[in-house]
Structures are given as C-alpha cells and as structure tokens.
Design a protein around this motif. Structure first.
Motif, PDB file in Angstrom:
ATOM      1  N   LYS A  13       0.835  -1.194   0.000  1.00 30.88           N
ATOM      2  CA  LYS A  13       0.000   0.000   0.000  1.00 30.88           C
ATOM      3  C   LYS A  13       0.871   1.246   0.000  1.00 30.88           C
ATOM      4  N   ALA A  14       0.585   2.156  -0.912  1.00 33.30           N
ATOM      5  CA  ALA A  14       1.366   3.387  -1.010  1.00 33.30           C
ATOM      6  C   ALA A  14       1.064   4.314   0.157  1.00 33.30           C
ATOM      7  N   PRO A  15       2.091   4.963   0.727  1.00 31.67           N
ATOM      8  CA  PRO A  15       1.851   5.942   1.801  1.00 31.67           C
ATOM      9  C   PRO A  15       0.940   7.072   1.314  1.00 31.67           C
ATOM     10  N   ARG A  16       0.098   7.565   2.202  1.00 33.51           N
ATOM     11  CA  ARG A  16      -0.857   8.590   1.808  1.00 33.51           C
ATOM     12  C   ARG A  16      -0.148   9.917   1.518  1.00 33.51           C
ATOM     13  N   VAL A  17      -0.630  10.596   0.479  1.00 42.33           N
ATOM     14  CA  VAL A  17      -0.143  11.922   0.104  1.00 42.33           C
ATOM     15  C   VAL A  17      -1.353  12.853   0.057  1.00 42.33           C
ATOM     16  N   SER A  18      -1.246  14.007   0.682  1.00 38.83           N
ATOM     17  CA  SER A  18      -2.377  14.941   0.731  1.00 38.83           C
ATOM     18  C   SER A  18      -2.381  15.859  -0.487  1.00 38.83           C
ATOM     19  N   GLU A  19      -3.531  16.504  -0.712  1.00 43.35           N
ATOM     20  CA  GLU A  19      -3.624  17.478  -1.797  1.00 43.35           C
ATOM     21  C   GLU A  19      -2.612  18.613  -1.592  1.00 43.35           C
ATOM     22  N   LYS A  20      -2.458  19.041  -0.353  1.00 46.56           N
ATOM     23  CA  LYS A  20      -1.515  20.122  -0.050  1.00 46.56           C
ATOM     24  C   LYS A  20      -0.090  19.710  -0.412  1.00 46.56           C
ATOM     25  N   GLN A  21       0.274  18.475  -0.112  1.00 50.32           N
ATOM     26  CA  GLN A  21       1.615  18.000  -0.460  1.00 50.32           C
ATOM     27  C   GLN A  21       1.793  17.934  -1.972  1.00 50.32           C
ATOM     28  N   ALA A  22       0.770  17.480  -2.679  1.00 52.57           N
ATOM     29  CA  ALA A  22       0.841  17.404  -4.140  1.00 52.57           C
ATOM     30  C   ALA A  22       1.027  18.790  -4.749  1.00 52.57           C
ATOM     31  N   PRO A  64       6.317   2.771  -3.651  1.00 52.22           N
ATOM     32  CA  PRO A  64       7.703   2.585  -3.217  1.00 52.22           C
ATOM     33  C   PRO A  64       8.253   1.187  -3.492  1.00 52.22           C
ATOM     34  N   ALA A  65       7.369   0.201  -3.743  1.00 49.54           N
ATOM     35  CA  ALA A  65       7.841  -1.156  -4.026  1.00 49.54           C
ATOM     36  C   ALA A  65       8.244  -1.342  -5.482  1.00 49.54           C
ATOM     37  N   GLU A  66       7.951  -0.361  -6.333  1.00 47.75           N
ATOM     38  CA  GLU A  66       8.283  -0.518  -7.745  1.00 47.75           C
ATOM     39  C   GLU A  66       9.761  -0.255  -7.993  1.00 47.75           C
ATOM     40  N   ASP A  67      10.382  -1.130  -8.747  1.00 47.67           N
ATOM     41  CA  ASP A  67      11.792  -1.004  -9.115  1.00 47.67           C
ATOM     42  C   ASP A  67      11.987   0.279  -9.927  1.00 47.67           C
ATOM     43  N   GLU A  68      13.023   1.046  -9.590  1.00 48.46           N
ATOM     44  CA  GLU A  68      13.287   2.287 -10.326  1.00 48.46           C
ATOM     45  C   GLU A  68      13.502   2.020 -11.815  1.00 48.46           C
ATOM     46  N   ALA A  69      14.094   0.874 -12.143  1.00 49.21           N
ATOM     47  CA  ALA A  69      14.321   0.543 -13.549  1.00 49.21           C
ATOM     48  C   ALA A  69      13.008   0.395 -14.306  1.00 49.21           C
ATOM     49  N   VAL A  70      11.964  -0.095 -13.625  1.00 51.43           N
ATOM     50  CA  VAL A  70      10.657  -0.246 -14.257  1.00 51.43           C
ATOM     51  C   VAL A  70      10.037   1.127 -14.521  1.00 51.43           C
ATOM     52  N   THR A  71      10.182   2.040 -13.566  1.00 56.92           N
ATOM     53  CA  THR A  71       9.686   3.407 -13.765  1.00 56.92           C
ATOM     54  C   THR A  71      10.401   4.066 -14.942  1.00 56.92           C
ATOM     55  N   ASP A  72      11.703   3.867 -15.026  1.00 59.95           N
ATOM     56  CA  ASP A  72      12.465   4.430 -16.144  1.00 59.95           C
ATOM     57  C   ASP A  72      12.016   3.808 -17.466  1.00 59.95           C
ATOM     58  N   LEU A 105      11.677  11.549  -4.411  1.00 64.97           N
ATOM     59  CA  LEU A 105      11.170  12.346  -3.303  1.00 64.97           C
ATOM     60  C   LEU A 105      11.324  11.558  -2.006  1.00 64.97           C
ATOM     61  N   ALA A 106      12.062  12.135  -1.053  1.00 64.40           N
ATOM     62  CA  ALA A 106      12.240  11.502   0.256  1.00 64.40           C
ATOM     63  C   ALA A 106      11.022  11.778   1.118  1.00 64.40           C
ATOM     64  N   GLN A 107      10.511  10.730   1.790  1.00 58.60           N
ATOM     65  CA  GLN A 107       9.360  10.883   2.668  1.00 58.60           C
ATOM     66  C   GLN A 107       9.717  10.422   4.078  1.00 58.60           C
ATOM     67  N   ARG A 108       8.794  10.650   4.994  1.00 58.33           N
ATOM     68  CA  ARG A 108       9.020  10.272   6.379  1.00 58.33           C
ATOM     69  C   ARG A 108       9.281   8.769   6.499  1.00 58.33           C
ATOM     70  N   GLY A 109      10.120   8.412   7.447  1.00 60.28           N
ATOM     71  CA  GLY A 109      10.422   7.009   7.662  1.00 60.28           C
ATOM     72  C   GLY A 109      11.494   6.470   6.737  1.00 60.28           C
ATOM     73  N   GLY A 110      12.109   7.358   5.969  1.00 61.31           N
ATOM     74  CA  GLY A 110      13.172   6.924   5.079  1.00 61.31           C
ATOM     75  C   GLY A 110      12.701   6.392   3.741  1.00 61.31           C
ATOM     76  N   THR A 111      11.393   6.462   3.477  1.00 59.67           N
ATOM     77  CA  THR A 111      10.857   5.986   2.205  1.00 59.67           C
ATOM     78  C   THR A 111      11.176   6.978   1.083  1.00 59.67           C
ATOM     79  N   THR A 112      11.558   6.448  -0.067  1.00 61.35           N
ATOM     80  CA  THR A 112      11.813   7.269  -1.248  1.00 61.35           C
ATOM     81  C   THR A 112      10.856   6.858  -2.352  1.00 61.35           C
TER      82      THR A 112
END
Length: 355
Positions: A13-22, A64-72, A105-112
């Motif tokens: 499950k992806a960490p929640r992002v608020s409208e304000k953060q977006a 965050p579980a997606e491989d960066e190579a797949v995003t590229d 983007l770095a997020q709380r808890g060390g998640t990128t």
C-alpha cells in the motif's frame, strides 16, 4: 503469492499523500501553481492538477515497491512514442525545473518515491459511456498504432516480472481460493490448464515486443460528435502494466473487454481484431492463440481482484470494477470451442483484408 516479485507492488500500500503535499511538489519541482484533486489508483498515488494557466496534468507518485528501472522503462517508452508518432493520443512527459523526466522524493520514515508529471488527456473514459457497434474496430486501429510506435523500442527492464502478464498467469493457482463459488473456481482452473499445456508453448514461438498490456475501459478515453456516439479514440492512459510479451497478447488483453452480452459472442472480438489487423497484420499462429488469450485475461480479471479485494477492502469497488463483465464473458465462452473461435476469427480477418 504475497511478497513475491510479481505481486509485491500490488500488495504494497502506497503511503498517503495529501492534496496540499501534491500542490507543494508541483510548485517546488515544476514551477506550477495548481489545485490538486486525488485520483483512484491501483498502486500509485495519483493527482489531477489544474494549473493557474489552465493546463491540466497528472502527478504520479510511484509505489515505493516498484523497481526504479521499471519506472524508467515506462517513462522512456512514453518519450519514444512521442518521437515516433507525435499525434498518438498518449500522455507526454513533463520535465522538472531541472530538466529531468522524473525525480526521487524523500518521505518520512526513510521511504523514497519516484515522482513523474504527465499531461492530462481530455476525453471520456470508455467505462462511463454506452458502447457503439463501431467502437471495437476504431479502438483496434488506435492500439495497433501504439504498438507500431513501440515496435523498435527496447529497455533493460522491459522483461520485468508482472502478475498481469499472461505469461505468468499460471501463478494465479494459489489465489483461486479467493473466488467464492466452487463452480467458478473449476472454470478458472480449466482455462489455466489449457493455457499451461497448449497456449504458452505456442506463444514462445511468436513475435515479441513491448506492449501496453492494459487496454481496458478505465484506460481508454473516447470522444465523438455532439449528436453521434462517442466511438473515436481520444486517449490511451496508464502505462503501469507495460511489459515485453508476445504481440498477440496485446490484442487478447484488449479484446477481452469487448465481449457481447448477447448475440454473437465473438462479434466484438472479431471487430476489434480486424481494426488492429488493418494497421498491424496478425500472423496465422497469433490468430490461433487469440481466443485463449482472451479467456486468460478474463481469468486474471476475476482472480487477481478477488485476492486484492481481501487485502484492500476499502478499495473493493474500484478493484472489482471489471470482474462482472469478465465472469459474464467466461460463462458465455463455454459455448465456443477454441478451435471454432480460431477458425471464425481467421476467416473474418481474411475477408477483411481481401482486395
């Protein structure tokens, strides 16, 4: 199944992002003043951004579980299609203020998380309109254009493992238990048996390339005249399930969402295949596998959501949005043998291309 490479992105499950953060991300990294509206997504955090200058964008914070190579891989494919076919109705990649196609983007808890910004395409989702008889063929024409644009595209991550790849469909067997009805479980098992024994060995001999692999009603935007039906392709979105696979898999996946609830079960499938065939001719071996691939996709469309709805009950309606039509298709398909279907489709396409 949970925790395996092909399932990790779906059950993380992806960490929640608020409208304000977006909105802050858009301002800081793209120089855009926007109003952000969250969009429902299967695994990423997505926002529709309306900019002060009237522009519309899609902000995507990748799971965050997606491989960066797949995003590229996905980003590079969009850039490639824009260069090969500039009029193809697919999203365009918007670079950051630093000229990058995406950033971390770095997020709380060390998640990128990787962040991408795409243009937001106009049009009405096919899932929200009444389908016209001319629609399947028109959509087949458009999808073939997309595959032509991708025909010479390659990437190191194009063959990544993906649960929605029919090549991995036999891995769904442990998930069949999430289908509540015993008769339906048996039906799913029969399709997977034939896929494993007969179809997958044939697919291994057919041409391969990168495909969209998720041409479903939620990812298709349509348009039309004010008085007429909305039967023209306006946009193709959501390239999150792209993968290198047998080319005919693209047609099987797409055609599975165009089966008739009454009358000739094969008619919309034949119309869709004919549109595709007119732009990108299918080979005999590919046509012979098409019906089985339609059934295999229907099996994916009922088994994977049945499993995922137990993991994310709050998102159940969205996850199960295509399951009803897939069950209808699997039920009606029992009246047609694979050999009969292959013969009918082959004959129809032969007549379509006859001078």
């Amino acid at each position: 199944m949970s925790g395996t490479p092909v399932a990790s992105v779906l059950d993380t499950k992806a960490p929640r992002v608020s409208e304000k953060q977006a909105q802050a991300i858009a301002q800081q990294h793209y120089g855009l003043t926007v109003i952000a509206k969250p969009l429902i997504g299967e695994r990423d955090s997505n926002f529709h951004l309306r900019a002060a200058d009237g522009g519309d964008y899609l902000l995507k914070l990748v799971n965050p579980a997606e491989d960066e190579a797949v995003t590229d891989f996905q980003t590079s494919a969009l850039l490639h299609m824009a260069a090969r076919d500039p009029s193809l109705p697919v999203p365009r990649v918007v670079e950051t203020a630093r000229g990058e196609p995406y950033f971390k983007l770095a997020q709380r808890g060390g998640t990128t998380r990787i962040v991408r910004l795409l243009t937001y395409l106009p049009g009405t989702p096919l899932a929200n309109v009444e389908r016209s008889p001319t629609l399947p063929r028109n959509l087949g024409l458009g999808l073939a254009r997309l595959d032509l644009a991708l025909s010479d595209f390659s990437h190191a991550a194009s063959a990544h493992e993906l649960l929605w790849d029919i090549s991995h469909a036999t891995r769904l067997r442990p998930l069949i238990r999430h289908v509540e009805d015993r008769e339906r479980q048996g039906l799913v098992g029969l399709v997977l048996d034939r896929l494993e024994i007969t179809v997958l060995p044939r697919l291994a001999t057919l041409r391969r390339q990168v495909i969209h692999n998720d041409f479903n009603p939620s990812n298709i935007l349509v348009t039309g005249s004010a008085e007429g039906p909305q039967d023209r392709l306006a946009g193709i979105i959501d390239f999150g399930d792209m993968v290198e696979a047998p080319l005919i898999q693209e047609v099987g996946v797409a055609a599975s969402y165009h089966v008739a609830e009454e009358g000739d079960f094969l008619s919309p499938i034949k119309l869709f295949a004919a549109g595709y065939h007119a732009v990108l001719p299918l080979q005999e071996g590919e046509i012979a596998c098409l019906f089985d691939l339609v059934l295999a996709r229907m099996v994916q469309s009922v088994v994977i959501p049945a499993w995922r709805s137990t993991l994310q009950p709050g998102n159940r309606d969205y996850i199960l949005r295509n399951a009803g039509r897939a069950w209808m298709g699997l039920s009606r398909a029992q009246a047609v043998s694979p050999a009969q279907a292959a013969e009918e489709i082959h004959l129809y396409l032969s007549r379509e291309r006859a001078p």
